[in-house]
Write a protein that holds these residues in place. Structure first.
Motif, short mmCIF file in Angstrom:
data_model
loop_
_atom_site.label_atom_id
_atom_site.label_comp_id
_atom_site.label_asym_id
_atom_site.label_seq_id
_atom_site.Cartn_x
_atom_site.Cartn_y
_atom_site.Cartn_z
N GLU A 26 0.81 -1.21 0.00
CA GLU A 26 0.00 0.00 0.00
C GLU A 26 0.85 1.27 0.00
O GLU A 26 0.54 2.24 -0.70
N GLN A 66 3.00 1.54 -9.04
CA GLN A 66 1.70 1.65 -8.38
C GLN A 66 0.73 0.60 -8.91
O GLN A 66 0.00 -0.05 -8.14
N THR A 70 -0.76 -2.55 -6.65
CA THR A 70 -2.21 -2.68 -6.51
C THR A 70 -2.68 -4.04 -6.98
O THR A 70 -3.54 -4.68 -6.34
N TRP A 74 -4.39 -6.99 -4.65
CA TRP A 74 -5.63 -7.69 -5.01
C TRP A 74 -5.43 -9.20 -4.99
O TRP A 74 -6.29 -9.94 -4.51
N ILE A 80 -10.36 -5.67 -4.03
CA ILE A 80 -9.80 -4.37 -4.36
C ILE A 80 -10.92 -3.33 -4.25
O ILE A 80 -12.06 -3.59 -4.66
N SER A 81 -10.61 -2.20 -3.67
CA SER A 81 -11.64 -1.19 -3.44
C SER A 81 -11.72 -0.21 -4.60
O SER A 81 -10.79 -0.09 -5.41
N GLN A 84 -8.86 2.27 -4.53
CA GLN A 84 -7.59 1.80 -5.10
C GLN A 84 -7.63 1.83 -6.62
O GLN A 84 -6.64 2.19 -7.26
N THR A 87 -7.36 5.42 -7.76
CA THR A 87 -6.00 5.92 -7.57
C THR A 87 -5.09 5.47 -8.71
O THR A 87 -4.34 6.28 -9.28
#
Length: 213
Positions: A26, A66, A70, A74, A80-81, A84, A87
């Motif tokens: 993160e 990034q 991410t 996941w 995964i939100s 995220q 972003t």
């Protein structure tokens, strides 16, 4: 039989992950960005006949890092939100535009756009009488709908403040100051915000949550 199925579904959806691994995935990219910037901020690089300053060179490395972190997050968590996803998309778009135009202003605008987006989404939910933050955090912090609505309203205003603050910093201060603000200031502000909301979590926590506590 139904209880067993529900339990298996929950275990599949919420994989237990080493907290250090989660933290690395993160926060690793932003720490790597800071370290990389400090190493090459006074350097320039020529690629394809175009000269790029160190800030944009680090930005070019930050985009895939990034995305990879991410993706790995996941894979290890199984979920995964929307935050995220938003972003990663904004990092790729705004970072890509900055590199394409050789203009660092666009990547500096990314936090502003992200926080405005969050503000609008939360306000949309508030107008509909829904606390959207509940969808993200309810499985970790069980709380009544009234409590979630309070947190949602406060967080919407908080995101609006962060958006304005980011604009002020990058438009009026040096790139060094903005990088420090992005790396340390914003995460610290978010941490402090949630710490100051502990009273709401305690007051409106469900009986199940209080029993666990």
């Amino acid at each position: 039989m139904a209880d067993t199925t529900d339990t298996n579904t929950q275990d599949t959806a919420e994989k237990k992950v080493n907290p250090w691994l989660r933290a690395a995935l993160e926060y690793g990219p932003i720490i790597a960005f800071f370290v990389g910037y400090m190493l090459v901020r006074d350097m320039s690089f020529t690629v394809g006949g175009r000269e790029y300053q160190g800030f944009l060179a680090v930005t070019a490395g930050f985009i895939p890092l990034q995305a990879i972190c991410t993706f790995l997050l996941w894979r290890v968590t199984g979920k995964i939100s929307a935050i995220q996803i938003a972003t990663v998309v904004l990092v790729a778009v705004m970072g890509g535009i900055s590199i394409w135009l050789n203009d660092e202003r666009f990547i500096k605008m990314k936090p502003t756009i992200l926080y405005v987006f969050f503000f609008l989404i939360l306000m949309f939910g508030i107008l509909r009488g829904q606390g959207y933050i509940k969808m993200i955090m309810d499985h970790t912090v069980p709380m009544s709908d009234e409590g979630w609505m309070i947190i949602t309203k406060r967080l919407a205003m908080f995101f609006a403040v962060l958006a304005v603050l980011n604009e002020v910093v990058w438009r009026t201060m040096s790139t060094d100051m903005w990088v420090n603000f992005k790396t340390f200031g914003l995460p610290l502000a978010i941490f402090v915000f949630f710490m100051t909301q502990s009273g709401v979590f305690q007051k409106y926590g469900t009986d199940e949550d209080k029993a666990d506590a």
